[in-house]
Write a protein that holds these residues in place. Sequence first.
Motif, PDB file in Angstrom:
ATOM      1  N   GLU A 214      -1.662  20.156  -8.274  1.00 25.37           N
ATOM      2  CA  GLU A 214      -0.586  19.248  -8.618  1.00 25.37           C
ATOM      3  C   GLU A 214      -0.298  18.275  -7.476  1.00 25.37           C
ATOM      4  OE1 GLU A 214       3.289  20.917  -9.185  1.00 25.37           O
ATOM      5  OE2 GLU A 214       3.277  21.989  -7.277  1.00 25.37           O
ATOM      6  N   PHE A 215       0.197  17.113  -7.869  1.00 23.38           N
ATOM      7  CA  PHE A 215       0.582  16.081  -6.925  1.00 23.38           C
ATOM      8  C   PHE A 215       1.812  16.501  -6.133  1.00 23.38           C
ATOM      9  CE2 PHE A 215       1.367  11.949  -5.262  1.00 23.38           C
ATOM     10  CZ  PHE A 215       2.718  11.706  -5.392  1.00 23.38           C
ATOM     11  N   VAL A 216       1.825  16.195  -4.846  1.00 20.29           N
ATOM     12  CA  VAL A 216       2.981  16.467  -3.995  1.00 20.29           C
ATOM     13  C   VAL A 216       3.573  15.150  -3.467  1.00 20.29           C
ATOM     14  CG1 VAL A 216       3.796  17.542  -1.866  1.00 20.29           C
ATOM     15  CG2 VAL A 216       2.112  18.723  -3.306  1.00 20.29           C
ATOM     16  N   ALA A 217       2.736  14.325  -2.847  1.00 15.67           N
ATOM     17  CA  ALA A 217       3.231  13.086  -2.249  1.00 15.67           C
ATOM     18  C   ALA A 217       2.076  12.117  -2.053  1.00 15.67           C
ATOM     19  CB  ALA A 217       3.911  13.366  -0.908  1.00 15.67           C
ATOM     20  N   ALA A 218       2.414  10.830  -2.000  1.00 17.75           N
ATOM     21  CA  ALA A 218       1.419   9.802  -1.730  1.00 17.75           C
ATOM     22  C   ALA A 218       2.036   8.706  -0.889  1.00 17.75           C
ATOM     23  CB  ALA A 218       0.859   9.213  -3.032  1.00 17.75           C
ATOM     24  N   ILE A 219       1.174   7.987  -0.174  1.00 19.32           N
ATOM     25  CA  ILE A 219       1.637   6.936   0.728  1.00 19.32           C
ATOM     26  C   ILE A 219       0.676   5.763   0.659  1.00 19.32           C
ATOM     27  CG2 ILE A 219       0.420   7.924   2.715  1.00 19.32           C
ATOM     28  CD1 ILE A 219       2.842   7.095   4.437  1.00 19.32           C
ATOM     29  N   SER A 220       1.221   4.569   0.739  1.00 19.77           N
ATOM     30  CA  SER A 220       0.423   3.357   0.649  1.00 19.77           C
ATOM     31  C   SER A 220      -0.327   3.088   1.953  1.00 19.77           C
ATOM     32  CB  SER A 220       1.310   2.160   0.304  1.00 19.77           C
ATOM     33  OG  SER A 220       2.301   1.995   1.304  1.00 19.77           O
ATOM     34  N   TRP A 221      -1.135   2.015   1.952  1.00 14.39           N
ATOM     35  CA  TRP A 221      -2.019   1.719   3.072  1.00 14.39           C
ATOM     36  C   TRP A 221      -1.326   1.710   4.425  1.00 14.39           C
ATOM     37  CZ3 TRP A 221      -5.423  -3.056   1.405  1.00 14.39           C
ATOM     38  CH2 TRP A 221      -6.173  -2.706   0.301  1.00 14.39           C
ATOM     39  N   ILE A 222      -0.199   1.015   4.517  1.00 13.16           N
ATOM     40  CA  ILE A 222       0.469   0.922   5.808  1.00 13.16           C
ATOM     41  C   ILE A 222       1.764   1.724   5.814  1.00 13.16           C
ATOM     42  CG2 ILE A 222      -0.572  -1.283   6.433  1.00 13.16           C
ATOM     43  CD1 ILE A 222       2.031  -2.643   5.562  1.00 13.16           C
ATOM     44  N   GLY A 223       1.956   2.565   4.817  1.00 12.36           N
ATOM     45  CA  GLY A 223       3.078   3.477   4.819  1.00 12.36           C
ATOM     46  C   GLY A 223       4.382   2.909   4.299  1.00 12.36           C
ATOM     47  N   GLY A 224       4.323   1.713   3.738  1.00  8.60           N
ATOM     48  CA  GLY A 224       5.565   1.119   3.289  1.00  8.60           C
ATOM     49  C   GLY A 224       6.095   1.681   1.980  1.00  8.60           C
ATOM     50  N   THR A 225       5.234   2.299   1.215  1.00  7.98           N
ATOM     51  CA  THR A 225       5.632   2.861  -0.074  1.00  7.98           C
ATOM     52  C   THR A 225       5.220   4.320  -0.130  1.00  7.98           C
ATOM     53  OG1 THR A 225       5.292   0.701  -1.115  1.00  7.98           O
ATOM     54  CG2 THR A 225       5.456   2.617  -2.572  1.00  7.98           C
ATOM     55  N   LYS A 226       6.143   5.159  -0.590  1.00 10.53           N
ATOM     56  CA  LYS A 226       5.891   6.590  -0.690  1.00 10.53           C
ATOM     57  C   LYS A 226       6.384   7.091  -2.039  1.00 10.53           C
ATOM     58  CE  LYS A 226       6.677   7.003   4.276  1.00 10.53           C
ATOM     59  NZ  LYS A 226       7.458   7.675   5.352  1.00 10.53           N
ATOM     60  N   ARG A 227       5.776   8.152  -2.498  1.00 11.02           N
ATOM     61  CA  ARG A 227       6.197   8.770  -3.746  1.00 11.02           C
ATOM     62  C   ARG A 227       6.087  10.280  -3.597  1.00 11.02           C
ATOM     63  NH1 ARG A 227       3.585   6.493  -9.137  1.00 11.02           N
ATOM     64  NH2 ARG A 227       4.680   4.685  -8.330  1.00 11.02           N
TER      65      ARG A 227
END
Length: 124
Positions: free
Chosen positions: A46-59
Amino acid sequence: QVQLVESGGGLVQAGGSLRLSCAASGRGFSNYVMGWFRQAPGKEREFVAAISWIGGTKRYVDSVKGRFTISRDNAKNTLYLQMNSLEPEDTAVYYCAAAASLYLKVEVGHYDYWGQGTQVTVSS
């Protein structure tokens, strides 16, 4: 191509903290969306967390919001997951993954490269 190696797992009591790291080798770490997933015995990954290329967006998945923090250091080619207020339900093998994508991804099938996993066990 990216090779991923997780570390930092272990045994901790409920309420404790752990910091997972994922070291990346190969080319273009900063061009990948990065994610953390987990898989408990008998359950699907299962998915826990994700982060964009330079860290500006997280989920985050709802169950870890306010307790877990994903971050990355592109200069060190490293992804992190700070886990606080751990609960027995967090017990799982934790995997980091890389997606060649412009956008955050939450599905296992959208990630291109995976680490071998690190065990996190939370005792009650």
